[in-house]
Design an enzyme around this catalytic site. Structure first.
Site, PDB file in Angstrom:
ATOM      1  N   GLY A 100      30.411  44.991  49.345  1.00  0.00           N
ATOM      2  CA  GLY A 100      31.311  46.033  48.871  1.00  0.00           C
ATOM      3  C   GLY A 100      30.880  46.560  47.514  1.00  0.00           C
ATOM      4  O   GLY A 100      30.898  47.772  47.261  1.00  0.00           O
ATOM      5  N   SER A 135      33.261  45.554  52.837  1.00  0.00           N
ATOM      6  CA  SER A 135      32.547  44.303  52.561  1.00  0.00           C
ATOM      7  C   SER A 135      32.807  43.352  53.726  1.00  0.00           C
ATOM      8  O   SER A 135      33.969  43.024  54.019  1.00  0.00           O
ATOM      9  CB  SER A 135      33.068  43.700  51.255  1.00  0.00           C
ATOM     10  OG  SER A 135      32.367  42.536  50.950  1.00  0.00           O
ATOM     11  N   CYS A 169      38.076  37.797  42.125  1.00  0.00           N
ATOM     12  CA  CYS A 169      36.716  38.176  41.733  1.00  0.00           C
ATOM     13  C   CYS A 169      36.548  38.194  40.215  1.00  0.00           C
ATOM     14  O   CYS A 169      35.437  38.303  39.734  1.00  0.00           O
ATOM     15  CB  CYS A 169      36.370  39.550  42.292  1.00  0.00           C
ATOM     16  SG  CYS A 169      36.427  39.611  44.066  1.00  0.00           S
TER      17      CYS A 169
END
Ligand code: PLP
Length: 395
Positions: free
Chosen positions: A69, A205, A331
């Site tokens: 992604g 992704s 993330c």
């Protein structure tokens, strides 16, 4: 372990693994090779592209495979903005303050490259307003990038309406502004029909929908101005150099087919589980607040703030109790900063630092939801005692 962090990553689907295994073994050819195992690898790439295109209601020539992604988003933003500027169309990009860092930091990089970027805010539910996109348009605007669903609170954004607005703008004002959407969190939960959505570019992704890590998709509508990010060989129709991740592409295609085929049924089932979790938490824990919009939101995402708690403390405690969930965005949670998404929504800082994201998956069961509801009060009480810095923050 009860895994409630599907927004961070999902388990590899067995069917994807099966499709990949031969390509990690004897079928190791390079798709550029002119001999049989090379041609076989090229057939896998071609078939993967056709299958992904079918899932997206797109043409195979509009599908590029990337390393994930993040690369898709970088390529879309930089590749389109740069190509438009080179064509003399302008220098201004519109995006939102609630994008994933893959989008936000790429927009900041565009500023370093001399672009002007407008970062739109959102309402208290985390929803961007179409009117704000319209108000931000200038003669030199070349691109608008708005995510399809937010990764922290799950709010679905009015991307189709924005694309429609910009098509009308192109027709009436003779000024074309391209639209990109980060749909990384949407795959497997929302329909992904490129004609209905009307975007020029869209990023996915694979590991978020049961595919392998390190593989992504960039949809690029036919004739979209685009300058490639990775230079080298002529792979991916001269738009993304580098030997293809053949096994990853095979796994991505299978995973996307399975994810998109069952979207409506899966969404209905998991939405009911999310609602069960929400109701259970609110009923047993008085000082809690749900963040984000509950109607127009991904069916698997529940973001809750526990007053008086530092989310990292609670997430660690839940981990010890066998529950995997996430504080803010998985993330980027190595730094102790309140989420930029919750801040943009106007959530007070004390509430923002106590926010935990539970993201369910298609294999989540009622028993798992009930177990989390049962365990939470004890763990929240313990986390409240251990959260020492939150006391100094204003409510
Ligand atoms: N965009 C969104 C909305 C995401 O949630 C993520 C990952 O969490 C990404 C982009 C980046 O995807 P990847 O880390 O697979 O490159």
């Amino acid at each position: 372990m009860i895994y409630f962090d599907h927004a961070a990553t999902t388990p590899l689907r067995p069917e994807a693994r099966e499709a990949m295994l031969p390509l990690l073994g004897g079928q190791f050819g390079n798709p550029s090779g002119l001999y049989s195992i090379g041609r076989e690898a090229q057939r896998v790439v071609d078939s993967g592209r056709e299958r992904v295109a079918r899932c997206l209601n797109a043409r195979p020539s509009e599908v590029l495979f990337t390393s994930g992604g993040t690369e898709s988003i970088n390529a879309a933003l930089i590749g389109i903005a740069y190509a438009m500027r080179r064509a003399g169309a302008g220098n201004h990009v519109i995006t939102t303050a609630i994008e994933h860092h893959a989008g936000l930091h790429t927009a900041q990089y565009l500023e370093e490259l001399g672009f002007e970027v407008t970062y739109l805010g959102c309402d208290s539910h985390g929803r961007v307003r179409v009117d704000d996109v319209e108000a931000a348009l200038r003669p030199g605007t070349v691109l608008a990038s708005v995510m399809l669903a937010n990764n922290e609170v799950g709010t679905i954004q009015p991307v189709a309406e924005i694309a429609q607005l910009l098509r009308a703008h192109a027709r009436d004002q003779h000024h074309r502004v391209l639209v990109h959407s980060d749909a990384v969190q949407a795959a497997g939960w929302l329909e992904l029909d490129m004609e209905a959505l009307g975007v020029d570019a869209l990023s996915l992704s694979a590991h978020k929908f049961g595919g392998p890590k390190g593989t992504g998709v960039l949809y690029l509508r036919r004739a979209t101005p685009f300058r490639q990010l990775l230079h080298g060989g002529g792979q991916e129709m001269q738009k993304r150099a580098g030997t293809e991740n053949v096994a990853g592409i095979a796994g991505t295609a299978v995973a996307l087919e399975l994810s998109q085929a069952g979207v409506a049924v899966r969404a209905r089932r998991v939405r009911a589980l999310r609602e069960r979790l929400r109701a259970g938490i609110v009923a047993t824990l008085p000082r809690t607040q749900v963040n984000g919009c509950q109607e127009n939101c991904l069916p698997n995402n529940l973001n809750v703030s526990f007053d008086g708690v530092e989310s990292d403390v609670l997430v660690s405690a839940l981990d010890r109790a066998g529950i995997a969930c996430s504080s803010g965005s998985a993330c980027s949670n190595s730094t102790w900063e309140p989420s930029h998404v919750l801040m943009a929504m106007g959530v007070p800082i004390r509430r923002a630092v106590g926010s935990v994201r539970f993201s369910l998956g298609e294999e989540t069961t009622e028993a798992e939801v009930d177990r989390v509801i049962e365990i939470l009060p004890g763990e929240v009480a313990r986390a409240r005692r251990e959260s020492i810095t939150v006391g100094s923050l204003a409510s």
